[in-house]
Write an enzyme that holds these catalytic residues in place. Structure first.
Site, PDB file in Angstrom:
ATOM      1  N   LYS A  77      90.286  -5.804 -90.351  1.00  0.00           N
ATOM      2  CA  LYS A  77      88.848  -5.838 -90.610  1.00  0.00           C
ATOM      3  C   LYS A  77      88.122  -5.735 -89.274  1.00  0.00           C
ATOM      4  O   LYS A  77      88.415  -6.491 -88.348  1.00  0.00           O
ATOM      5  CB  LYS A  77      88.440  -7.124 -91.327  1.00  0.00           C
ATOM      6  CG  LYS A  77      86.990  -7.109 -91.818  1.00  0.00           C
ATOM      7  CD  LYS A  77      86.695  -8.318 -92.700  1.00  0.00           C
ATOM      8  CE  LYS A  77      85.324  -8.178 -93.361  1.00  0.00           C
ATOM      9  NZ  LYS A  77      84.209  -8.226 -92.412  1.00  0.00           N
ATOM     10  N   GLN A 121      93.871 -14.100 -93.409  1.00  0.00           N
ATOM     11  CA  GLN A 121      93.276 -13.521 -92.206  1.00  0.00           C
ATOM     12  C   GLN A 121      93.521 -14.421 -90.997  1.00  0.00           C
ATOM     13  O   GLN A 121      93.298 -15.632 -91.058  1.00  0.00           O
ATOM     14  CB  GLN A 121      91.777 -13.305 -92.364  1.00  0.00           C
ATOM     15  CG  GLN A 121      91.190 -12.564 -91.166  1.00  0.00           C
ATOM     16  CD  GLN A 121      89.696 -12.351 -91.255  1.00  0.00           C
ATOM     17  OE1 GLN A 121      88.921 -13.247 -90.974  1.00  0.00           O
ATOM     18  NE2 GLN A 121      89.294 -11.128 -91.638  1.00  0.00           N
ATOM     19  N   ARG A 155      78.734 -12.101 -98.517  1.00  0.00           N
ATOM     20  CA  ARG A 155      77.640 -13.016 -98.829  1.00  0.00           C
ATOM     21  C   ARG A 155      77.014 -12.760-100.193  1.00  0.00           C
ATOM     22  O   ARG A 155      76.483 -13.678-100.817  1.00  0.00           O
ATOM     23  CB  ARG A 155      76.572 -12.926 -97.731  1.00  0.00           C
ATOM     24  CG  ARG A 155      77.027 -13.488 -96.380  1.00  0.00           C
ATOM     25  CD  ARG A 155      76.039 -13.169 -95.269  1.00  0.00           C
ATOM     26  NE  ARG A 155      75.958 -11.726 -95.018  1.00  0.00           N
ATOM     27  CZ  ARG A 155      74.994 -11.156 -94.325  1.00  0.00           C
ATOM     28  NH1 ARG A 155      74.008 -11.891 -93.848  1.00  0.00           N
ATOM     29  NH2 ARG A 155      75.010  -9.844 -94.116  1.00  0.00           N
ATOM     30  N   CYS A 186      84.562 -10.468 -86.696  1.00  0.00           N
ATOM     31  CA  CYS A 186      83.677 -11.629 -86.625  1.00  0.00           C
ATOM     32  C   CYS A 186      82.798 -11.560 -85.372  1.00  0.00           C
ATOM     33  O   CYS A 186      83.309 -11.401 -84.258  1.00  0.00           O
ATOM     34  CB  CYS A 186      84.484 -12.915 -86.605  1.00  0.00           C
ATOM     35  SG  CYS A 186      83.456 -14.407 -86.536  1.00  0.00           S
ATOM     36  N   ALA A 234      84.465 -18.082 -93.686  1.00  0.00           N
ATOM     37  CA  ALA A 234      84.782 -19.459 -93.315  1.00  0.00           C
ATOM     38  C   ALA A 234      83.862 -20.427 -94.046  1.00  0.00           C
ATOM     39  O   ALA A 234      82.647 -20.249 -94.082  1.00  0.00           O
ATOM     40  CB  ALA A 234      84.635 -19.644 -91.805  1.00  0.00           C
ATOM     41  N   ASN A 275      82.043  -2.393 -96.031  1.00  0.00           N
ATOM     42  CA  ASN A 275      81.610  -3.786 -96.082  1.00  0.00           C
ATOM     43  C   ASN A 275      80.235  -3.898 -95.435  1.00  0.00           C
ATOM     44  O   ASN A 275      79.901  -3.135 -94.535  1.00  0.00           O
ATOM     45  CB  ASN A 275      82.641  -4.663 -95.357  1.00  0.00           C
ATOM     46  CG  ASN A 275      82.227  -6.120 -95.240  1.00  0.00           C
ATOM     47  OD1 ASN A 275      82.181  -6.668 -94.145  1.00  0.00           O
ATOM     48  ND2 ASN A 275      81.912  -6.767 -96.350  1.00  0.00           N
ATOM     49  N   GLY A 276      79.448  -4.849 -95.903  1.00  0.00           N
ATOM     50  CA  GLY A 276      78.126  -5.097 -95.328  1.00  0.00           C
ATOM     51  C   GLY A 276      77.011  -4.777 -96.298  1.00  0.00           C
ATOM     52  O   GLY A 276      76.866  -3.632 -96.725  1.00  0.00           O
ATOM     53  N   ASP A 277      76.234  -5.796 -96.691  1.00  0.00           N
ATOM     54  CA  ASP A 277      75.052  -5.638 -97.550  1.00  0.00           C
ATOM     55  C   ASP A 277      75.382  -5.113 -98.940  1.00  0.00           C
ATOM     56  O   ASP A 277      74.515  -4.554 -99.614  1.00  0.00           O
ATOM     57  CB  ASP A 277      74.022  -4.715 -96.891  1.00  0.00           C
ATOM     58  CG  ASP A 277      73.452  -5.271 -95.604  1.00  0.00           C
ATOM     59  OD1 ASP A 277      73.565  -6.491 -95.396  1.00  0.00           O
ATOM     60  OD2 ASP A 277      72.932  -4.491 -94.797  1.00  0.00           O
TER      61      ASP A 277
END
Length: 324
Positions: free
Chosen positions: A139, A70, A225, A100, A18, A200-202
């Protein structure tokens, strides 16, 4: 990697974020080599769509396909209606958000709160899958907390209900973004289903992507990110993982200027200039722009002045290596 009838050029996907993955950023990432890009999360309550923010999030005009949108919500009929409404606006893949961790999302019994109620989660998935003749993806996280690590079971039930791809963030909801993503824990989801599973993640560079793939056994990765201020990152990761020859540098100044102009065109000059500041700030983070010059760029309301300052602001790394 196949999602329904869509064959993706590679299994590296831009995560929905977002305020970040708007249409200009998605277009840029796709142009730079992302296998798929996913829109910003849209609420399933269509009564809230009559705002300027929602209008921009729902605008997919001219966007190359497949267009993945999404949606989030906790009421089956409402989620199904939102899915159909997004199809009318150009969606070609519907992604359901069950990952989320934000309180304003989980407080409405949506997002990762659904990991606590797999029966409701299944009803939501079934409602969307029955409502649209499109691939539906999911997700999610590993679970709500360490006592509720139910991702494999939910993924199995989701596959039976028609989900064609699952993305798992390697944390529980209660971890938010603390600690390190547990990629190895994603392997139990991979082993539970036949549809593609993405980690997903890092995941921020080739090293972390390779480690996530090895630990999880996933078919691909979703990057969030780690791509902020580095829209070329997915292409760089793909080139290194596949051993192909890709571009070794990117003209960050020219790229940022093109991105800035696209945001001004999409949002209008005043709003576009404000929305662009976060992206320009991330570019300058990577370029290690001097503080005084950085401040001038981010404070200016004059778009022509911003454009004239960008070459100097990003000059320290005007030819930034794309190696990820």
């Amino acid at each position: 990697m196949q999602i329904g009838s869509y064959l993706l050029p590679n299994p590296l996907i831009l995560a929905p974020m977002a305020g970040v993955t708007d249409r200009p950023f998605r277009h840029l990432c796709r142009e730079l080599g992302a296998g798929l890009v996913v829109s910003e999360m849209v609420t399933s309550d269509t009564r809230l769509w009559d705002t300027r923010k929602s209008a921009h999030r729902l605008d997919h005009s001219g966007e190359p396909g497949p267009v993945s949108v999404q949606i989030a919500g906790g009421e089956p009929d409402m989620l199904a209606h939102a899915a159909r409404a997004n199809v009318d606006r150009g969606a070609q893949i519907i992604d359901i958000n069950m990952g989320c961790p934000a309180k304003k999302v989980t407080g409405g019994l949506s997002g990762s709160a659904l990991m606590r109620d797999p029966d409701l989660a299944l009803r939501l998935i079934e409602a969307v899958a029955e409502a649209v003749a499109l691939p539906v993806t999911l997700k999610m996280r590993l679970g709500w907390d360490d006592d509720c690590l139910n991702a494999p079971d939910l993924a199995r039930r989701a596959e039976d209900a028609g989900v064609r791809m699952v993305v798992v963030h390697g944390r529980t909801r209660c971890q938010f973004y603390k600690g390190h993503a547990d990629w190895a824990a994603i392997r139990s989801v991979v082993e539970a289903v036949d549809v593609p599973v993405l980690a997903n993640g890092d995941i921020v560079d080739t090293e972390s992507a390779r480690a996530a793939l090895k630990a999880s056994g996933a078919r691909g990765v979703m990057v969030g990110r780690g791509i902020q201020g580095r829209p070329w990152a997915l292409a760089a990761i793909m080139a290194e993982l596949s051993g192909t020859t890709g571009p070794t540098t990117v003209d960050m100044g020219a790229l940022a200027a093109r991105h800035y102009e696209a945001m001004l065109s999409f949002y209008g000059v005043d709003l576009g200039n404000r929305v662009a500041r976060k992206h320009l700030g991330w570019y300058m983070d990577h370029a290690r722009t001097p503080a005084a010059l950085r401040g001038r760029v981010l404070r200016s309301r004059d778009c022509a002045e911003v454009m004239s300052l960008l070459p100097e602001a990003l000059a320290p790394h005007a030819r930034e290596r794309t190696a990820a």
